[in-house]
Write an enzyme that holds these catalytic residues in place. Sequence first.
Site, mmCIF file in Angstrom:
data_model
loop_
_atom_site.group_PDB
_atom_site.id
_atom_site.type_symbol
_atom_site.label_atom_id
_atom_site.label_comp_id
_atom_site.label_asym_id
_atom_site.label_seq_id
_atom_site.Cartn_x
_atom_site.Cartn_y
_atom_site.Cartn_z
ATOM 1 N N HIS A 77 0.997 -1.063 0.021
ATOM 2 C CA HIS A 77 0.129 -0.054 -0.114
ATOM 3 C C HIS A 77 0.873 1.292 0.033
ATOM 4 C CE1 HIS A 77 -3.300 2.685 0.856
ATOM 5 N NE2 HIS A 77 -2.553 3.136 1.924
ATOM 6 N N HIS B 254 -6.442 9.848 -0.350
ATOM 7 C CA HIS B 254 -7.145 9.723 0.681
ATOM 8 C C HIS B 254 -6.105 10.530 2.031
ATOM 9 C CE1 HIS B 254 -5.338 5.651 0.814
ATOM 10 N NE2 HIS B 254 -4.597 6.192 1.783
ATOM 11 N N ASP C 18 -7.563 1.577 2.686
ATOM 12 C CA ASP C 18 -7.400 2.668 3.673
ATOM 13 C C ASP C 18 -8.327 3.450 2.944
ATOM 14 O OD1 ASP C 18 -6.672 4.146 5.441
ATOM 15 O OD2 ASP C 18 -4.574 4.591 4.524
ATOM 16 N N ASP D 237 1.037 5.227 0.074
ATOM 17 C CA ASP D 237 0.036 6.478 0.078
ATOM 18 C C ASP D 237 0.589 7.482 -1.305
ATOM 19 O OD1 ASP D 237 -1.878 6.050 2.337
ATOM 20 O OD2 ASP D 237 -0.002 5.742 3.224
HETATM 21 ZN ZN ZN Z 1 -3.247 4.991 3.033
#
Ligand code: ZN
Length: 1026
Positions: A260, A563, A372, A262
Site C-alpha cells: 500500500h 485519501h 485505507d 500512499d
Molecule cells: Zn493510505
Amino acid sequence: MAAAPALKHWRTTLERVEKFVSPLYFTDCNLRGRLFGDSCPLAALSSFLTPERLPYQEAVQQDFRPAQVGDSFGPTWWTCWFRVELTIPEAWVGQEVHLRWESDGEGLVWRDGEPVQGLTKEGEKTSYILTDRLGEGDPRSLTLYVEVACNGLLGAGKGTMIAAPDPEKMFQVSRAELAVFHRDVHKLLVDLELLLGMAKGLGEDNQRSFQALYTANQIVNMCDPAQPETFPVAQALASKFFGQCGGESQHTIHAMGHCHIDTAWLWPFKETVRKCARSWVTAVQLMEQNPEFIFVCSQAQQLEWVKSLYPGLHARLQEFACRGQFVPVGGTWVEMDGNLPSGEAMVRQFLQGQNFFRQEFGKMCSEFWLPDTFGYSAQLPQIMRSCGIRHFLTQKLSWNLVNSFPVLKTVAKNRDKGRTNHSAFLFGFGDGGGGPTQSMVDRLKRLRNTDGLPRVSRTAPQGWETQAVVSLRVQLSSPGRLFSALESDSGQLCTWVGELFLELHNGTYTTHAQIKKGNRECERILHDVELLSSLALARSAQFLYPAAQLQDLWRLLLLNQFHDVVTGSCIQLVAEEAMCHYEDIRSHGNTLLSAAAAALCAGEPGPEGLLIVNTLPWKRTEVLALPRPGGAHSLALVTVPSIGYAPAPAPTSLQPVLPQQPVFVVQETDGSVTLDNGIIRVRLDPTGCLTSLVLVASGREAIAEGAVGNQFVLFDDVPLYWDAWDVMDYHLETRKPVLGQAGTLAVGTEGGMRGSAWFLLQISANSRLSQEVVLDVGCPYVRFHTEVHWHEAHKFLKVEFPARVRSPQATYEVQFGHLQRPTHYNTSWDWARFEVWAHRWMDLSEHGFGLALLNDSKYGASVRGSVLSLSLLRAPKAPDATADMGRHEFTYALMPHEGSFQDAGVIRAAYSLNFPLLALPAPGPAPAASWSAFSVSSPAVVLETVKQAETSPQGRTLVLRLYEAHGGHVDCWLHTSLPVQEAVLCDLLERRDPAGHLPLQDARLKLTFSPFQVRSLLLVLQPPPD
Ligand SMILES: [Zn+2]
C-alpha cells in the site's frame, strides 16, 4: 542420532530455540551467525549529494567524491547517490554472493542503467543478490549505483511518526560490503521461525503447539551450525511437520503480495514516484524468483508515473501482468477518499483508472480496492457496478472506535465464521518498504496446508482452471480467486444498507479548509468547462474540444482526492503542492472557459460585451455583479435559460422596474438590522447573531424560541493521537459560544437589488472574523460571506443555527443524492455519528416546514436535537503544524422553506450557490437572444454532466449524466435544441447499452429513474452547418 528428548519445560525450550535463531545473542555459535560467510570490502565507494530528485542518466554524470562506511549525509528530502565499485574474490566461485547494504533512508540499486532492487532497513531489505552461484568465467568486477532518498519509509517526522518533518535530519551508511550467503542456513531459519511462531501463537494449551515446539527443539539438537552436512536431516524434520495436513473444514487464507503506497502523505508526491519504483522493482525480482508469487497493485496514477519515468520497469510489469503474476487492481486513478469527492469525481476516478488499466494491461479491474479510506459513500455500490466492478476490498472499518462492522480480518477475528470460510491476507511492507520479502514468500510456501493453521491458498496465473489450481496446491492467491470463493458463499452473507460510516477520522471533513475549497472550486470549473466546450462543439464546426487538456486537469484533480490529501492529513509540503495544483486547474480552466464562450458567440450578431452563461439545468433569475468599463461592477437582475446563455443587459437598462419586491434594509435604534426581500425576513442583533428568520408569506419563524442563530462556537479539539484526522466526541463538552460586541453591526448594501449588513467578531486574542450577511431580490436564502483570520492551536470553530423544527432525522447531501442520519444519541450507532460529512447542503425538516443550511466549500456538519451546526475550521498541529493557519474565505447560506426540502427547491438552491452564473467576455459581438441546449421536465432529475465522449476524441458524440435527486421513481423528458442524430444509454465507462436506444420525439427523450439512480447517455450529434 541425537539423544531422546528429556522432560520438557515450555519456557526454557522456547527460549532455547529463540536463542538459536537470535540476531542478538550467541551469534558466535548459533544458526543466525552463519547466515553470511566470508565477507570483503568494496573496491571503491564514492558519493554525490543533491537536493534534487535527478534522473539516473543525469545523476551518474555528476562529480562523485570518495566516501566510506560511517559517513553521514542529508538533510531531509535530499538524495545521496553512491557509486559502488566491487570485485568478487575468485575463491568464491560456486557460492551465492550478496552486496550487503545498510543505511538510513530508502535506497534503490541501479545496475546497467536499470533499477533492480529497493534497499530499506525498515522493509527488511538489506542485501542485493549479485549472483546466486558465481561461475568460473563470470565477470567478477562491476559498478552499481545506489540512490538513497533522505527520508524514511514514513517520511521524517520529528519525534513521532505523524509529527511535522524534521528538516535537519541526517542519514548514515552503516554497512557496505560483499558477503557469501548461505541459502541452506536461510531455509532452516525460516523453518525454525515458523515453528516458533506456531508454538507461541497457538499457546500452551494446544496440542499442535507442543508438536511445533518439540520439532523445533529436535532441529536444534540435530543441527550443528558449523556442519552444513547436518542441515538436511533437520530440514526433513521440518518438512514432515509442515506436511501434516489439516482437514477439509480448514479456513482458507488467500495470501496476496501487496504494497500500500500512499500517493502523498508524510512525504511529497515526487518521493512517491520513487517509492513506487523501489517497491515494484523489488516485487519484479520476487516474481522472477518465485513463479507462483502474485503481487497485486492499485492506483493507475502510480503506474502512470512509473511508465513515464521508469519505462524499462513498466515493460517488465506488463510482462508479468501477461503471466498473471502482476495483478493491477482497484480500477481507480488513485485510492481516493470515500467521503469528500463529488459523485462525478468518483465516476472519473474509475473512468480514468479503468481506461488506463485497459490500455496498459489489456483488461479492466473487476474489484474496487480501498484498504485505507476515511469513509464509504452509500453511492459507491451503484458507481462501482456501472464501472465494471463487482467486488470490493477494504480493511479500514476494523479501525472503528465504537461499533464493529461485520468485516473479515484474520481467522480469529473473522466475523462471519459460520458464513464463509475464506479470508484475505495482504502481505508486504507498505509505503515504500518495498512490499513482500523472500522470507515472507518462503514462510507462506511452507504453510500451504498445515494442520493447526488455516490453509494458505494460492492462485495461479489467470486462465488456469480452478480445479487444476486446487489440485496443484500453489500457495499464493489473487483477488479473482478470493472473490470467486466468497461469491460462492454469497447467499449466506448479510447485506448492509446505506453508508458504511467510519467512526473515526471525522476531523478530515474539515482539516485544511483551503484544500477543501480548492477541491470544490475545481470540481465546479471542470464541470463548467466540459459543459461549455460541449455546447461549443455542437454549435461550431471549427471548435476543437480540449479533450487532452481536460484529461490532464481531471487527473490532477483526482490525484488530489487521494485519501491523505483532500482530507488534509498530509504534511505542509503536500498541502502546498495541492494548492499549486488547484491554481493550475483554475487558470487553465478559466482559459478554456473563455475559449468555449468565444466559439459559442462566433457568427451571432449582437451587442459587443458579455455573455451570461448558466451551466445548471434549470432557468435561473439572479442578481449578478457585471463588470463595467473602468474596472467597476454593477448589479443586474438577469434571467438565463437552462444550460444556456443570455445576452448581458446593456448598462442603460441597468435599473429597470424590479419585477419583484426590492430588498428593504432597516437599522433600528438599538443597532439591530432587518433585511427583507418579500420572501424571507432576516433580523440580526447588534452583534451579528440571527434573532429571527421568517418566511414572509406564512409568517413562519425558523429560529428556535429564545435562541439565536449564526452563533459561532469554539471547542477544545485534542484527539487521542491522530491530530489532523480525529475529532473526539468529548470535544462537545468544551463548547464555548463566541460572544460579539453590540454596536459592531452596520448596513452594507442599502437595498434595492441587494441588501446587506456586516460585522466584525473577535474570536479570541489571536483570531478574528468579519461577515457580510447578504439578501438578494427574489432569492429564497440569505448568504453569509465570511472572512476569518485564524491563528489557533487545537481549537475547532463551528457555526450553529437552533431551528424551530423538530425531527429525529436530518438529511445530508452525498454523491448523487442524500441520506438521513439521526439527530439524537439513543444508541451507540447514533452517538458515534456526532460529527458527519455532507456536501453542499443539509436540512432539518418536520411536517410542512424545514430549515436548510447550504455551503460553498465545507464538508463537516452535524445536527443534534434541533441545532444545525456547520464545521468551519480546525487547528491540528500534526502532521502539518501550519494547517489552516491564516486567512480563509467561505460562504454558507440559510434557507427556510415550507413543505419538503425536495419540493421547496433546496437542492437547486445549493447548486446555485456553488455554480454562480458566469459573465464571460465575448471577443466580438455577443448573441442577441437567449439560448438553451438542454432542459429536464422533472425537478427531481438533475442533468449533472455534459461532456464529450472519451471514445471519440475528435468526434461529435456527447455524454450526458443525470441522476434522480429526490429519492423517488420518476419518468421525465429531456429536451434538447442540439441536432441529435442518435441517443443511446451507456454505463459510467461510456460503453453503449445494446438495448438502450432512445427514440427522439419532438427534440425530446423519455427517461425513467429509480431513487438516486445515475444514468448516462450518448448523444451522437449531426455536424453543424458550416
Ligand atoms: Zn493510505
